[in-house]
Design an enzyme around this catalytic site. Structure first.
Site, mmCIF file in Angstrom:
data_model
loop_
_atom_site.group_PDB
_atom_site.id
_atom_site.type_symbol
_atom_site.label_atom_id
_atom_site.label_comp_id
_atom_site.label_asym_id
_atom_site.label_seq_id
_atom_site.Cartn_x
_atom_site.Cartn_y
_atom_site.Cartn_z
ATOM 1 N N LYS A 1 3.261 -15.774 1.858
ATOM 2 C CA LYS A 1 3.182 -16.392 0.531
ATOM 3 C C LYS A 1 4.626 -16.642 0.075
ATOM 4 O O LYS A 1 5.064 -16.186 -0.994
ATOM 5 C CB LYS A 1 2.423 -15.434 -0.422
ATOM 6 N N ASP B 1 -5.193 -7.071 5.712
ATOM 7 C CA ASP B 1 -6.396 -6.320 5.360
ATOM 8 C C ASP B 1 -7.525 -7.297 5.049
ATOM 9 O O ASP B 1 -8.649 -7.183 5.540
ATOM 10 C CB ASP B 1 -6.065 -5.450 4.132
ATOM 11 N N ASP C 1 -10.732 -8.910 7.867
ATOM 12 C CA ASP C 1 -12.165 -8.793 7.558
ATOM 13 C C ASP C 1 -12.827 -10.168 7.555
ATOM 14 O O ASP C 1 -13.949 -10.324 8.032
ATOM 15 C CB ASP C 1 -12.373 -8.141 6.177
ATOM 16 N N ASP D 1 -3.240 -18.391 1.216
ATOM 17 C CA ASP D 1 -4.406 -18.995 0.551
ATOM 18 C C ASP D 1 -4.993 -20.124 1.406
ATOM 19 O O ASP D 1 -6.222 -20.259 1.519
ATOM 20 C CB ASP D 1 -4.068 -19.474 -0.865
ATOM 21 N N TYR E 1 0.822 -1.214 0.000
ATOM 22 C CA TYR E 1 0.000 0.000 0.000
ATOM 23 C C TYR E 1 0.859 1.270 0.000
ATOM 24 O O TYR E 1 0.370 2.353 -0.304
ATOM 25 C CB TYR E 1 -0.941 0.021 1.212
#
Ligand code: NAD
Length: 360
Positions: free
Chosen positions: A190, A246, A250, A222, A140
């Site tokens: 990852k 992020d 959620d 994943d 980001y």
């Protein structure tokens, strides 16, 4: 005297923050804490009054406070504004200015709300996990970024970059949190594809050696997306970078039920913590006394724990929330289809928590 800066923001922000502030006042009385409150503007409210989503004066006030209690920002009124003066910029700026690199999002299921989750009761029961997300680095913020025309084609670019200091400090927050909980950290990555994740692996392992009492595991992002739905009760503390955090925070949050129940804390090296509900400004219900103030109230509980070192007061607030829910009180968002009682408004729900807290 500990100063708390209150930034109510937009939409339901002022409604839910008013209840959280009342809870802090009663908790302070009961646990002998000396608090003083100051108010300022953020988001659309600040754009309207000062032409900026967060003024320098508000930043100075935040720096001079022990903690910031924030509502939510944004709404249709400001959606067409240029990106630089959008309400969300106020949030990004306060996080940056206060150096808030660690975002803590607990996902807990209150026994009375087990059936509010879209997952089966036996999967949801007993979930008590904490997502520790890196908040100021990664893709980001990485450079280079931007748009270009390359050989006549539009191209866009972002860069995922972390250095070892950024990784080590967030990992420490995760391990220290785990020491106060069930003493397990799961690092999500990852590393089969990304060099950035390989560095995370190495640094997380190095930091782990300072915490021999905490068990460390690693999980591909994943797989984690699936495991959180299949056996969320298995996890204690999850630590990960900005992008993965992020998304996963959620996901973890929603398996517990409503957005109106989810608190968060953002901590940094400067010593000022920022506490805010996870939900947005909910313009669809703003001004109707229909918002659930419990996410803001539980954020206030995190403030008591992390910024005021008052874990007893924090637990008393959480117990008051649990007891009021167990008594059957529900705001509209957590009422569920089978609920046949009258729904409780925002102000009244705050009042019920205050009564419990004051009585206990
Ligand atoms: P939202 O979280 O505001 O609302 C999503 C849905 O959940 C709505 O139906 C809303 O009524 C409901 N809801 C949210 N909080 C609730 C509560 N406490 N009690 C009862 N119901 C609640 O997300 P959105 O609709 O996507 O965004 C609305 C505005 O909020 C946008 O301008 C967005 O940019 C902003 N936003 C701000 C933040 C923040 O300030 N941290 C976060 C997300 C979205």
């Amino acid at each position: 005297m500990e100063r708390i800066l209150v930034l109510p923001g937009d939409g339901i922000g002022p409604e839910v923050v008013a209840e959280a502030r009342r809870v802090l006042e009663v908790a302070a009385d009961r646990f002998d804490l000396k608090l003083e409150f100051e108010d300022d503007l953020i988001g659309g409210a600040s754009i309207d009054a000062r032409n900026t989503p967060l003024s320098d004066a508000a930043i100075d006030r935040a720096r001079g406070s022990r903690a910031v209690l924030l509502g939510a920002v944004g709404g249709p009124k400001w959606d067409a504004m240029p990106v630089d003066v959008r309400p969300e910029k106020g949030l990004l700026r306060i996080r940056k200015e206060l150096g808030l690199f660690a975002n803590l999002r607990p996902a807990t299921v209150f026994p009375a709300l087990v059936d509010a989750s879209s997952l089966r009761r036996e999967i949801v029961e007993g979930i008590d996990l904490l997502v520790v997300r890196e908040l100021t680095g990664g893709i980001y913020f990485g450079e280079p970024r931007g748009n270009a025309l390359v050989d006549g084609r539009r191209e866009a670019r972002n860069t995922m970059v972390y250095d070892e200091v950024e990784i080590a400090r967030i990992t420490r927050v995760a391990f220290e949190s785990a020491q106060r909980r069930r003493k397990e950290v799961c690092h999500v990555h990852k590393a089969n594809v990304l060099e950035v994740s390989q560095l995370w692996m190495t640094v997380v392992e190095e930091v782990a050696s300072d915490f021999p009492d905490v068990e460390l595991s690693h999980q591909l992002v994943d797989s984690m997306a699936m495991l959180l739905l299949r056996e969320p009760g298995r996890y204690d503390v999850i630590v990960t970078g900005n992008l993965f955090g992020d998304i996963l925070s959620d996901e973890a949050a929603m398996i517990t039920g409503s957005l109106g129940m989810l608190p968060s804390a953002s901590l940094g090296e400067g010593g000022v913590g920022l506490y805010e509900p996870v939900h947005g400004s909910a313009p669809d219900i703003a001004g109707q006394d229909a918002a659930n103030p419990l996410a803001a109230i539980l954020s206030a509980a995190m403030l008591l724990e992390h910024s005021l070192d008052a874990p007893d007061a924090a637990n008393a607030v959480r117990e008051a929330v649990s007891a009021v829910l167990a008594d059957g009180h529900r705001t509209a968002d957590i009422a569920g289809q089978s609920f046949d009682g009258p729904v409780t408004g925002c102000r009244a729900m705050g009042g019920l928590i205050l009564a419990r807290l004051g009585d206990a």
